[in-house]
Design an enzyme around this catalytic site. Structure first.
Site, PDB file in Angstrom:
ATOM      1  N   TRP A  24      -3.129  -2.705  -1.340  1.00 32.37           N
ATOM      2  CA  TRP A  24      -2.782  -4.094  -1.669  1.00 32.37           C
ATOM      3  C   TRP A  24      -3.503  -4.927  -0.626  1.00 32.37           C
ATOM      4  O   TRP A  24      -3.168  -4.864   0.557  1.00 32.37           O
ATOM      5  CB  TRP A  24      -1.264  -4.261  -1.589  1.00 32.37           C
ATOM      6  CG  TRP A  24      -0.730  -5.557  -2.095  1.00 32.37           C
ATOM      7  CD1 TRP A  24      -0.435  -5.878  -3.381  1.00 32.37           C
ATOM      8  CD2 TRP A  24      -0.376  -6.710  -1.315  1.00 32.37           C
ATOM      9  NE1 TRP A  24       0.071  -7.153  -3.457  1.00 32.37           N
ATOM     10  CE2 TRP A  24       0.112  -7.689  -2.194  1.00 32.37           C
ATOM     11  CE3 TRP A  24      -0.443  -7.013   0.034  1.00 32.37           C
ATOM     12  CZ2 TRP A  24       0.540  -8.936  -1.774  1.00 32.37           C
ATOM     13  CZ3 TRP A  24      -0.012  -8.260   0.466  1.00 32.37           C
ATOM     14  CH2 TRP A  24       0.477  -9.207  -0.438  1.00 32.37           C
ATOM     15  N   LYS A  56      13.370 -14.557 -11.123  1.00 33.84           N
ATOM     16  CA  LYS A  56      13.045 -13.467 -12.059  1.00 33.84           C
ATOM     17  C   LYS A  56      12.005 -13.948 -13.061  1.00 33.84           C
ATOM     18  O   LYS A  56      11.043 -13.252 -13.338  1.00 33.84           O
ATOM     19  CB  LYS A  56      14.294 -12.992 -12.824  1.00 33.84           C
ATOM     20  CG  LYS A  56      15.274 -12.128 -12.075  1.00 33.84           C
ATOM     21  CD  LYS A  56      14.823 -10.728 -11.773  1.00 33.84           C
ATOM     22  CE  LYS A  56      14.075 -10.654 -10.486  1.00 33.84           C
ATOM     23  NZ  LYS A  56      14.748 -10.588  -9.243  1.00 33.84           N
ATOM     24  N   GLU A  96       8.501 -14.497 -11.356  1.00 35.67           N
ATOM     25  CA  GLU A  96       7.720 -13.361 -10.872  1.00 35.67           C
ATOM     26  C   GLU A  96       7.188 -12.457 -11.974  1.00 35.67           C
ATOM     27  O   GLU A  96       6.140 -11.855 -11.794  1.00 35.67           O
ATOM     28  CB  GLU A  96       8.455 -12.564  -9.789  1.00 35.67           C
ATOM     29  CG  GLU A  96       9.678 -11.833 -10.214  1.00 35.67           C
ATOM     30  CD  GLU A  96      10.309 -11.066  -9.033  1.00 35.67           C
ATOM     31  OE1 GLU A  96       9.644 -10.783  -8.042  1.00 35.67           O
ATOM     32  OE2 GLU A  96      11.507 -10.748  -9.140  1.00 35.67           O
ATOM     33  N   GLU A 111      18.136 -17.096  -8.379  1.00 35.23           N
ATOM     34  CA  GLU A 111      17.721 -15.729  -8.715  1.00 35.23           C
ATOM     35  C   GLU A 111      17.163 -15.665 -10.146  1.00 35.23           C
ATOM     36  O   GLU A 111      16.146 -15.013 -10.401  1.00 35.23           O
ATOM     37  CB  GLU A 111      18.904 -14.764  -8.531  1.00 35.23           C
ATOM     38  CG  GLU A 111      18.662 -13.331  -8.922  1.00 35.23           C
ATOM     39  CD  GLU A 111      17.461 -12.661  -8.233  1.00 35.23           C
ATOM     40  OE1 GLU A 111      16.927 -13.210  -7.255  1.00 35.23           O
ATOM     41  OE2 GLU A 111      17.046 -11.606  -8.721  1.00 35.23           O
ATOM     42  N   ASN A 160      -1.735   2.086   5.988  1.00 30.35           N
ATOM     43  CA  ASN A 160      -0.875   0.966   5.574  1.00 30.35           C
ATOM     44  C   ASN A 160      -0.587   0.137   6.809  1.00 30.35           C
ATOM     45  O   ASN A 160      -0.361   0.708   7.884  1.00 30.35           O
ATOM     46  CB  ASN A 160       0.482   1.463   5.060  1.00 30.35           C
ATOM     47  CG  ASN A 160       0.375   2.167   3.733  1.00 30.35           C
ATOM     48  OD1 ASN A 160      -0.686   2.233   3.135  1.00 30.35           O
ATOM     49  ND2 ASN A 160       1.510   2.705   3.279  1.00 30.35           N
ATOM     50  N   GLY A 161      -0.509  -1.175   6.644  1.00 26.49           N
ATOM     51  CA  GLY A 161      -0.168  -2.032   7.791  1.00 26.49           C
ATOM     52  C   GLY A 161      -1.323  -2.943   8.140  1.00 26.49           C
ATOM     53  O   GLY A 161      -2.294  -3.087   7.369  1.00 26.49           O
ATOM     54  N   LYS A 216       6.470  -4.135  -4.249  1.00 28.94           N
ATOM     55  CA  LYS A 216       7.900  -3.806  -4.240  1.00 28.94           C
ATOM     56  C   LYS A 216       8.476  -3.906  -2.835  1.00 28.94           C
ATOM     57  O   LYS A 216       9.550  -4.441  -2.642  1.00 28.94           O
ATOM     58  CB  LYS A 216       8.114  -2.397  -4.811  1.00 28.94           C
ATOM     59  CG  LYS A 216       9.579  -1.987  -4.924  1.00 28.94           C
ATOM     60  CD  LYS A 216      10.303  -2.821  -5.957  1.00 28.94           C
ATOM     61  CE  LYS A 216      11.767  -2.493  -6.079  1.00 28.94           C
ATOM     62  NZ  LYS A 216      12.512  -3.539  -6.779  1.00 28.94           N
ATOM     63  N   HIS A 240      18.432 -36.684  -7.666  1.00 34.21           N
ATOM     64  CA  HIS A 240      17.813 -37.140  -6.412  1.00 34.21           C
ATOM     65  C   HIS A 240      16.322 -36.809  -6.387  1.00 34.21           C
ATOM     66  O   HIS A 240      15.732 -36.751  -5.317  1.00 34.21           O
ATOM     67  CB  HIS A 240      18.531 -36.511  -5.209  1.00 34.21           C
ATOM     68  CG  HIS A 240      19.970 -36.920  -5.123  1.00 34.21           C
ATOM     69  ND1 HIS A 240      20.369 -38.182  -4.739  1.00 34.21           N
ATOM     70  CD2 HIS A 240      21.104 -36.253  -5.433  1.00 34.21           C
ATOM     71  CE1 HIS A 240      21.683 -38.264  -4.789  1.00 34.21           C
ATOM     72  NE2 HIS A 240      22.158 -37.094  -5.223  1.00 34.21           N
ATOM     73  N   ARG A 264       4.964  -0.043  -6.110  1.00 36.09           N
ATOM     74  CA  ARG A 264       4.943  -0.888  -4.935  1.00 36.09           C
ATOM     75  C   ARG A 264       3.933  -2.025  -5.071  1.00 36.09           C
ATOM     76  O   ARG A 264       3.990  -2.989  -4.317  1.00 36.09           O
ATOM     77  CB  ARG A 264       4.618  -0.050  -3.705  1.00 36.09           C
ATOM     78  CG  ARG A 264       5.651   1.037  -3.454  1.00 36.09           C
ATOM     79  CD  ARG A 264       5.144   2.027  -2.459  1.00 36.09           C
ATOM     80  NE  ARG A 264       4.967   1.410  -1.164  1.00 36.09           N
ATOM     81  CZ  ARG A 264       5.900   1.361  -0.229  1.00 36.09           C
ATOM     82  NH1 ARG A 264       7.066   1.876  -0.449  1.00 36.09           N
ATOM     83  NH2 ARG A 264       5.671   0.780   0.921  1.00 36.09           N
ATOM     84  N   CYS A 293       0.822  -1.213   0.000  1.00 34.86           N
ATOM     85  CA  CYS A 293       0.000   0.000   0.000  1.00 34.86           C
ATOM     86  C   CYS A 293       0.857   1.264   0.000  1.00 34.86           C
ATOM     87  O   CYS A 293       2.012   1.239   0.419  1.00 34.86           O
ATOM     88  CB  CYS A 293      -0.872   0.026   1.240  1.00 34.86           C
ATOM     89  SG  CYS A 293      -1.835  -1.453   1.474  1.00 34.86           S
TER      90      CYS A 293
HETATM   91  O1  M6R Z   1      13.313  -4.893  -0.244  1.00 33.08           O
HETATM   92  P1  M6R Z   1      13.841  -6.269   0.026  1.00 33.08           P
HETATM   93  O2  M6R Z   1      15.113  -6.549  -0.648  1.00 33.08           O
HETATM   94  O3  M6R Z   1      13.899  -6.577   1.509  1.00 33.08           O
HETATM   95  O4  M6R Z   1      12.737  -7.222  -0.586  1.00 33.08           O
HETATM   96  C1  M6R Z   1      12.830  -8.606  -0.484  1.00 33.08           C
HETATM   97  C2  M6R Z   1      11.941  -9.284  -1.498  1.00 33.08           C
HETATM   98  O5  M6R Z   1      10.598  -8.959  -1.279  1.00 33.08           O
HETATM   99  C3  M6R Z   1      12.322  -8.912  -2.938  1.00 33.08           C
HETATM  100  O6  M6R Z   1      13.656  -9.183  -3.202  1.00 33.08           O
HETATM  101  C4  M6R Z   1      11.444  -9.660  -3.938  1.00 33.08           C
HETATM  102  O7  M6R Z   1      11.751 -11.015  -3.907  1.00 33.08           O
HETATM  103  C5  M6R Z   1      11.641  -9.064  -5.333  1.00 33.08           C
HETATM  104  N1  M6R Z   1      10.374  -8.897  -5.982  1.00 33.08           N
HETATM  105  C6  M6R Z   1      12.476  -9.889  -6.208  1.00 33.08           C
HETATM  106  O8  M6R Z   1      12.564  -9.423  -7.509  1.00 33.08           O
END
Ligand code: M6R
Length: 615
Positions: free
Chosen positions: A77, A491, A494, A487, A103-104, A610, A510, A27, A2
């Site tokens: 959100w 990518k 997501e 990683e 927010n929260g 984000k 395995h 975000r 949010c």
């Molecule tokens: O802001 P942060 O690095 O703490 O965030 C951690 C994860 O939420 C963040 O890396 C998330 O996995 C990304 N969307 C990856 O691209």
């Protein structure tokens, strides 16, 4: 997650709210809304989906708007209650005179809601936020003072909140409060702002006051008053934001993600700047506030992080153990916080986060601090909550990252770990001097090598086109590039919603090998230089024998690779230990182009945020 923006002043209020919310859009959100004070009334507009829908909604009702003088806006959100118009913020009290954005998560909202219903409040939504609106209105009815009403209300809230409140009877006053969720005041002349994050205000002012937990801000166009929860004035420092508004522009790129991938060479130069300037000089990390004597004796480091930052941390573990011989544990923050850890005052705890606002990591850091550990934060946001908790802070200097998929912040975190690991090795004298010199030399060369990759991406685009219809992928690697496999797969997952899994190549047989056939491509990361290369090559042969299509990511010119793999993605030659910093780039691009071909919303993938500010 949010986002909040509030404004009172001489500008076009609706325009300021929309610009602020647009700059928070990255975000992630599912609905949006604004409340404005106009013609002595509070008017509320909400819509589902993207901000454009809200803009259209306001446009349609334009004739009913006279000249707003203040307002609050929100992108939501969903946590409590589905994404719907009725659950979108702002929320109001029963009579509609008081509006709230939040927010929260309010943990005790059910109990409060029951009490407020007994008092006659009429609830319309399923949200925890609506409870705040009724609660503050109820307190206001007792004291007839909005600031005191907010103060008395927040004392009853459990959980996390950044909250903004306006009341019809209190013209052009916005009251904000926070606990465990970021909130700041933007200071202007004849105008003031309140927001959950700096991009919301950067176009208008760089002067910022960061609220701390349990603080309350009363904002009018000419004044900002900050008190603690008991009403005692707190004298806060006005800080100057380090960002320029241009950071929020795509600069001609189709997506922020593509722009941010292309920024990586300069980001690396920035990270190295001032820390590694001469291969004969030791790495300078003035930010690490632990004495060399303590560091020499250090025998345990714990790294806590989430998502992409967790993957960077895995590389960090490898490097620190390899270079400095210090044992390192890496754990997702969300696991660390729910178990009995062995963290103590002799542990160095490293928190890694792009945003510096990830709720799980913040909680983990607080727990580590309670155990008297020294906390070192590696973050891209020196203005964040996490940075404020740090005993030592390494700012990674990647510049603001807008795309939800982390790219340049990952590379910057990797480079920070290279610097930290070499720094520790130099203090402990644990590496051969000529090896270190060579490493430093190669680190300085990395940006040019990445520029080489970025200058010709046709092969990666071709690969993306060829493979974009597959529904599943496995990425395999060993050693320091295992994190690259995790990683790269993250990518792809997501932003394209394709099921991709990073796997240690040696673990393939395995279990996962059972899934392999012509429908499951295997992407192998093969960086020559150590034992891993040959091993991953044989694991790839095993996959080929099960009819899997193979993609190689390599710097090798080996003929075996050309004959075995369906597609070869080449990167420039690099020392194996440094290869994660360049191997990640083609994988980011591959994910980007696949998502692009599939027509996905690259910068704002569904369901993601984000910064994840709830646990
Ligand atoms: O802001 P942060 O690095 O703490 O965030 C951690 C994860 O939420 C963040 O890396 C998330 O996995 C990304 N969307 C990856 O691209």
């Amino acid at each position: 997650m949010c986002g909040i923006v509030g404004y009172t002043g001489y500008r076009d209020v609706i325009d300021v709210l929309f610009k602020g919310l647009t700059n928070l859009e990255y975000r992630g959100y599912d609905s949006a809304g604004i409340a404005i004070r106009d013609d002595n009334k509070i008017k509320i507009y909400k819509s589902l989906g993207k901000l454009i829908n809200l803009k259209n909604e306001v446009k349609e009702k334009q004739t009913e708007i006279v000249k707003p003088t203040s307002g609050i806006g929100h992108i939501r959100w969903a946590t409590h209650g589905s994404p719907s118009l009725v659950n979108a913020h702002p929320h109001t009290c029963t009579c509609g005179n008081l509006v709230v954005v939040h927010n929260g998560i309010i943990e005790n909202y059910k109990e409060l809601r029951e009490q407020l219903i007994k008092l006659g409040c009429e609830f319309r939504s399923q949200t925890d936020t609506e409870t705040i609106a009724h609660l503050v209105a109820h307190e206001y009815s007792k004291v007839n003072d909005l600031e005191i009403a907010v103060r008395n209300s927040v004392k009853q809230l459990q959980g996390a909140y950044a909250v903004c409140v306006m009341h019809k009877e209190v013209p052009d006053v916005i009251v904000g409060a926070r606990k465990h969720a970021p909130m700041l005041v933007g200071v202007g002349e004849g105008e003031n702002f309140i927001a959950s994050d700096t991009p919301a205000i950067i176009e208008y002012t760089k002067k910022t006051i960061y609220l701390d937990d349990n603080e309350i801000a009363v904002v009018t166009k000419d004044n900002v008053k900050i008190t603690d929860v008991n009403g005692v004035i707190v004298n806060k420092k006005v800080e100057i934001l380090p960002w320029e508004p241009v950071a929020l522009s795509k600069l001609g790129y189709k997506h922020f993600m593509l722009k941010e991938i292309h920024e990586q060479p300069d980001v690396i130069r920035n990270v190295l700047n001032g820390k590694l300037y001469d291969i004969d000089a030791p790495i300078s990390l003035n930010e690490v506030k632990i004495s060399a004597d303590i560091l020499k004796k250090l025998n345990k480091i714990e790294i806590i992080a989430c998502g992409t930052s967790l993957h960077a941390s895995l590389v960090g573990k490898y490097l620190i153990e390899d270079f400095a011989g210090i044992s390192v544990e890496v754990e997702p923050s969300s696991e660390y916080i729910y178990r009995k850890t062995t963290t103590d005052s002799s542990t160095l705890v490293i928190g890694v986060s792009q945003s510096g606002e990830t709720a799980d990591t913040i909680t983990a850091i607080k727990q580590a601090k309670e155990k008297n550990a020294h906390v070192l934060i590696i973050t891209n946001r020196p203005d964040s909550n996490m940075a404020r908790l740090a005993d030592s802070l390494i700012p990674v200097n990647a510049g603001i990252e807008v795309s939800v998929a982390a790219t340049k912040s990952y590379t910057a975190q990797l480079i920070s770990f290279y610097l930290l690991a070499i720094y520790l090795a130099e203090i402990k004298n644990s590496l051969d001097k000529s090896y270190v010199k060579n490493l430093k030399h190669e680190l300085i060369q990395l940006p040019t090598k990445i520029e080489e990759i970025l200058s010709n991406t046709s092969n990666i685009q071709e690969c993306a086109r060829k493979f974009s219809s597959f529904k599943n992928f496995i990425y395999i690697a060993r050693g320091i590039n295992l994190a690259t496999a995790y990683e790269g797969a993250l990518k792809l997952k997501e932003i394209s919603y394709i099921n991709a899994t990073g796997y240690p190549a040696g673990e393939l047989k395995h279990g996962p090998i059972a899934m392999l056939d012509e429908t499951m491509p295997v992407l192998s990361i093969l960086m020559p230089g150590g034992v891993c290369y040959e091993k991953v090559l044989s694991n790839s042969e095993e996959a080929k024998a099960r009819n899997a299509k193979l993609i190689a990511l390599t710097s090798s010119d080996d003929d075996n690779i050309k004959s075995l793999f369906d597609v070869v993605l080449k990167v420039p030659q690099v020392n194996e230990i440094l290869s994660p910093a360049i191997a990640c780039v083609p994988l980011q691009l591959l994910a980007y182009y696949i998502a692009e071909f599939l027509g996905k919303d690259v910068d704002q993938p569904r369901n993601l945020a984000k910064s994840v500010t709830v646990e």
